[in-house]
Design an enzyme around this catalytic site. Structure first.
Site, PDB file in Angstrom:
ATOM      1  N   LYS A  76       0.919  -1.211   0.008  1.00 26.82           N
ATOM      2  CA  LYS A  76      -0.040   0.106  -0.040  1.00 26.82           C
ATOM      3  C   LYS A  76       0.974   1.228  -0.034  1.00 26.82           C
ATOM      4  CE  LYS A  76       0.810   1.483   4.417  1.00 26.82           C
ATOM      5  NZ  LYS A  76       1.977   2.495   4.565  1.00 26.82           N
ATOM      6  N   ASP A  79      -1.953  -1.664  10.203  1.00 25.58           N
ATOM      7  CA  ASP A  79      -2.529  -1.638   8.769  1.00 25.58           C
ATOM      8  C   ASP A  79      -2.975  -2.905   8.401  1.00 25.58           C
ATOM      9  OD1 ASP A  79      -1.183   0.881   8.558  1.00 25.58           O
ATOM     10  OD2 ASP A  79       0.559   0.139   7.932  1.00 25.58           O
TER      11      ASP A  79
HETATM   12  P1  ATP Z   1       4.407  -0.395   7.686  1.00 25.20           P
HETATM   13  O1  ATP Z   1       4.169   0.492   6.449  1.00 25.20           O
HETATM   14  O2  ATP Z   1       3.237  -1.183   8.024  1.00 25.20           O
HETATM   15  O3  ATP Z   1       5.176   0.330   8.745  1.00 25.20           O
HETATM   16  P2  ATP Z   1       6.662  -1.403   6.479  1.00 25.20           P
HETATM   17  O4  ATP Z   1       6.786  -1.714   4.949  1.00 25.20           O
HETATM   18  O5  ATP Z   1       7.457  -0.157   6.740  1.00 25.20           O
HETATM   19  O6  ATP Z   1       5.337  -1.685   7.062  1.00 25.20           O
HETATM   20  P3  ATP Z   1       7.338  -4.085   6.828  1.00 25.20           P
HETATM   21  O7  ATP Z   1       8.249  -4.454   5.768  1.00 25.20           O
HETATM   22  O8  ATP Z   1       5.954  -4.582   6.895  1.00 25.20           O
HETATM   23  O9  ATP Z   1       7.768  -2.427   7.023  1.00 25.20           O
HETATM   24  O10 ATP Z   1       8.184  -4.684   8.189  1.00 25.20           O
HETATM   25  C1  ATP Z   1       8.939  -4.089   8.947  1.00 25.20           C
HETATM   26  C2  ATP Z   1       9.878  -4.959   9.701  1.00 25.20           C
HETATM   27  O11 ATP Z   1       8.897  -6.019  10.162  1.00 25.20           O
HETATM   28  C3  ATP Z   1      10.984  -5.845   8.878  1.00 25.20           C
HETATM   29  O12 ATP Z   1      12.024  -5.184   8.960  1.00 25.20           O
HETATM   30  C4  ATP Z   1      10.958  -7.358   9.634  1.00 25.20           C
HETATM   31  O13 ATP Z   1      11.614  -7.299  10.695  1.00 25.20           O
HETATM   32  C5  ATP Z   1       9.382  -7.261  10.289  1.00 25.20           C
HETATM   33  N1  ATP Z   1       8.651  -8.104   9.843  1.00 25.20           N
HETATM   34  C6  ATP Z   1       7.808  -9.322  10.365  1.00 25.20           C
HETATM   35  N2  ATP Z   1       7.182  -9.953   9.489  1.00 25.20           N
HETATM   36  C7  ATP Z   1       7.428  -9.717   8.204  1.00 25.20           C
HETATM   37  C8  ATP Z   1       6.993  -9.925   6.898  1.00 25.20           C
HETATM   38  N3  ATP Z   1       6.303 -11.151   6.649  1.00 25.20           N
HETATM   39  N4  ATP Z   1       7.479  -9.417   5.712  1.00 25.20           N
HETATM   40  C9  ATP Z   1       8.510  -8.374   5.988  1.00 25.20           C
HETATM   41  N5  ATP Z   1       8.815  -7.902   7.275  1.00 25.20           N
HETATM   42  C10 ATP Z   1       8.576  -8.571   8.184  1.00 25.20           C
END
Ligand code: ATP
Length: 283
Positions: free
Chosen positions: A11, A136
């Site tokens: 998203k 989210d």
């Molecule tokens: P948001 O926008 O919801 O904050 P994001 O895109 O910034 O999410 P994600 O990639 O969802 O960040 O994840 C952040 C951290 O969560 C990663 O660095 C990882 O350690 C942990 N994590 C746990 N489960 C997962 C997964 N299935 N995929 C990716 N990261 C994950």
């Protein structure tokens, strides 16, 4: 059925305002969430006992801290089902990038286990389980375009805003959402974002006005640390984006385009500066 394969879409936030810190420590936000077709693939295979997680991306945790693990726990606690699962995560969405890749994986796992084990949980029940995993996750179950309030879990679906051209540019540094919230100085935000006006543009299908008025208050924390974000936004506009902001807590920057040729030229230019540039569309 003993196996399901599902797409797990990321998203962007078409705008993001942080209003205040609540007594429970969470922040009250006002944002527009938009699903995009940049996606991971999740494969769920039924097994007798326990959970095994595999991924092509070495940064993905393989134990209880993975959000798909929490999704499995939520489903087991809610329904009492006593089965295991083997989860394969094919990652394309960059980690900790503001694109909610992990939350999307959890949402997909909740939906997938519901199908795999014929549990008949409603979308609403899945969204209730989702918020226990992350703010989210309910949106990632709902999909499409939505106005999100509360911690992101109070969702109002909006008219479809699908098939709009989006260019994503990710500087390769992981950013922790929690740390951005810790460093945000709410007193320094003098202008609130007029989210209602932006929603009106979406309802009218007015891409140009939406794009020109998008904003993300988290840029105030992240841009001073990573000035390249400002540079990327500038290039996006120079090369024809109608508007460009950072998504979520960053560091991914996106631009909205109404012209494919300009989008490709912009991609080429950005690739002189950074590696991870993706073309995608809104869903
Ligand atoms: P948001 O926008 O919801 O904050 P994001 O895109 O910034 O999410 P994600 O990639 O969802 O960040 O994840 C952040 C951290 O969560 C990663 O660095 C990882 O350690 C942990 N994590 C746990 N489960 C997962 C997964 N299935 N995929 C990716 N990261 C994950």
């Amino acid at each position: 059925m003993d196996e399901v394969t599902l797409d797990s879409y990321g998203k962007i936030n078409l705008s993001l305002d942080v209003l205040y810190k609540r007594d429970d420590g969470y922040h009250e936000i006002n944002t527009i969430m938009q699903q995009i077709d940049l996606k991971d693939t999740i494969i769920l295979k039924d097994r007798e006992k326990g959970i095994k997680i595999e991924s092509n991306e070495k940064g993905v945790p393989l134990g209880p801290s993975n959000l798909v693990y929490k999704a499995w726990e939520q489903i087991r606690n809610k329904t009492g089902i006593d089965r295991g699962v083997h989860i394969t995560i094919e990652k394309n969405i960059p980690l900790a990038s503001g694109l909610a890749g992990g939350s999307a994986n959890a949402a997909t796992t909740l939906k997938g286990l519901n199908t795999l084990w014929n549990l008949n949980l409603s979308q609403e029940e899945l969204m209730e389980l989702g918020v226990n995993i992350g703010a989210d996750v309910p949106f990632c179950i709902l999909g499409g375009t939505a106005h999100a309030q509360g911690i992101g879990e109070k969702l109002t679906p909006l008219n479809s805003f699908s098939n709009k051209l989006v260019l994503l540019a990710n500087i390769d540094v992981p950013i922790s959402t929690a740390q951005v919230y810790e460093n945000i100085n709410l007193n320094s935000i003098d202008n609130r974002i007029d989210i209602d006006k932006l929603i009106q543009y979406i309802q009218e299908g007015d891409l140009s006005s939406l794009a020109k008025n998008m904003a993300n208050v988290m840029e105030k924390v992240v841009v001073p640390k990573y000035p390249i974000i400002q540079k990327i936004k500038k290039i996006m506009i120079q090369y024809g984006a109608l508007g460009s902001i950072m998504s979520g807590s960053g560091p991914t920057v996106f631009g909205l385009f109404d012209n494919k040729a300009k989008l490709y030229r912009c991609k080429e230019e950005l690739e002189k500066h950074i590696e991870k540039v993706y073309i995608c569309k809104t869903i």
